[in-house]
Design an enzyme around this catalytic site. Structure first.
Site, short mmCIF file in Angstrom:
data_model
loop_
_atom_site.label_atom_id
_atom_site.label_comp_id
_atom_site.label_asym_id
_atom_site.label_seq_id
_atom_site.Cartn_x
_atom_site.Cartn_y
_atom_site.Cartn_z
CB SER A 153 36.13 22.30 0.59
OG SER A 153 37.02 21.94 -0.77
CG ASP A 251 43.41 26.26 0.14
OD1 ASP A 251 43.53 25.21 -0.97
OD2 ASP A 251 42.33 26.30 0.55
CG HIS A 281 41.51 22.69 0.70
ND1 HIS A 281 40.83 23.86 0.21
CD2 HIS A 281 40.83 21.86 0.87
CE1 HIS A 281 39.67 23.40 0.01
NE2 HIS A 281 39.68 22.23 0.13
#
Length: 307
Positions: A153, A251, A281
């Site tokens: 991320s 995501d 995600h």
């Protein structure tokens, strides 16, 4: 394919997000409350907390040694958390799995967080620890070959930015970069990426939450037009290290990661883009206990074994 049923089951049980402004201190405390006790964590040869004395200052790092050996390749890991969440503890299990599966010595970086630390403090810490790992290689028993960087991320944002800074500085020791569902374009223009619309609601991370979650970082001085903040905006990607970019089907950030992979290949950089179907995600951090997704660590091992 639909969201994996085990993931859907967990998401269905999560409470609604609190109303009003986000409180980073409270959110960090909630994050830390779910950490597994030490006795339940994946055992390794050694896990040690040390202070890296770097050009960026003193940076806490956690060093994971998978097995006893004379020397090791090194993987420097940057945790995710929208630049204001996450810690050595919240991502301890990810770093342990990376060490176990790759056989590399993993150095996890406890970089400074927004909003208390203004941009580019966190990025400076990550880059400085990579330089420290190379300069202090003897203390890490580094074998002088593999020096990889990896992150999930916002940690993936730092991976791309660190690779770019290293290239521009003439620091050529980084051999691989691994980006798990990276955040690479912080202007969040929903018209630019179909995944921001297709995965807007119902998959954990929601498109409407991207701006408030990243506001702490942006308001601290991180300009979304800056390629060190939004690495997909970097004009020249030539000369960067080979990349593994892992994306998730459900995501909102999927398409910017895959675009970055295409742009790397167009620039002549070896880049593997791997989309995990049924995932959302954060699956490496939260759902790698599902066998289908745990294989991401084996894929990382195979990628890092390339010379």
């Amino acid at each position: 394919m639909p969201l994996h049923p085990e993931i859907a089951k967990v998401l269905a049980c999560l409470p609604a997000p609190p109303e009003g402004p986000l409180d980073p201190v409270a959110m960090r405390a909630a994050d830390e409350a779910h950490i597994a006790p030490l006795e339940e964590r994946l055992p390794l040869r050694a896990v040690e907390d040390v202070t890296a004395r770097t050009a960026s200052g003193e940076v806490p790092v956690r060093i994971y040694t998978p097995v006893e050996a004379d020397s090791y390749g090194v993987l420097v890991y940057f945790h995710g958390g929208a630049f204001f969440l996450g810690s050595l503890e919240t991502h301890d299990h990810v770093a342990r799995s990376l060490a176990k599966e790759t056989g590399l010595k993993v150095v996890s970086v406890g970089y400074r967080l927004a909003p208390e630390a203004a941009f580019p403090a966190g990025l400076d810490d990550c880059y400085a620890v990579v330089r420290w790992a190379a300069e202090e290689g003897a203390s890490l028993a580094w074998d002088g070959t593999t020096l990889a960087i990896a992150g999930d991320s916002s940690g993936g944002t730092f991976v791309a930015a660190v690779a770019a800074r290293a290239h521009d500085d003439g620091f050529d020791r980084i051999t691989h970069q691994v980006l798990y569902y990276p955040s690479l374009d912080l202007d969040f223009d929903v018209d630019r990426y179909a995944s921001l619309r297709e995965n807007a609601v119902g998959f954990g991370l929601e498109t409407a939450g991207l701006k408030p979650f990243n506001a702490f970082y942006i308001d601290s001085g991180a300009d979304p037009a800056d390629p060190l903040v939004s690495p997909v905006k970097r004009a020249d990607l030539t000369g960067l290290p080979p990349a593994l970019i892992v994306t998730a089907q459900h995501d909102p950030l999927r398409d910017e990661g895959e675009l970055y992979g295409r742009r790397l290949r167009e620039a002549g950089v070896e880049a593997t883009v791997s989309r995990y179907e049924g995932a959302g995600h954060g699956f490496v951090q939260h759902f790698s206990w599902i066998p289908k997704y745990h294989r991401v660590f084996a894929q990382t091992r195979d990628f890092l074994s390339r010379r």
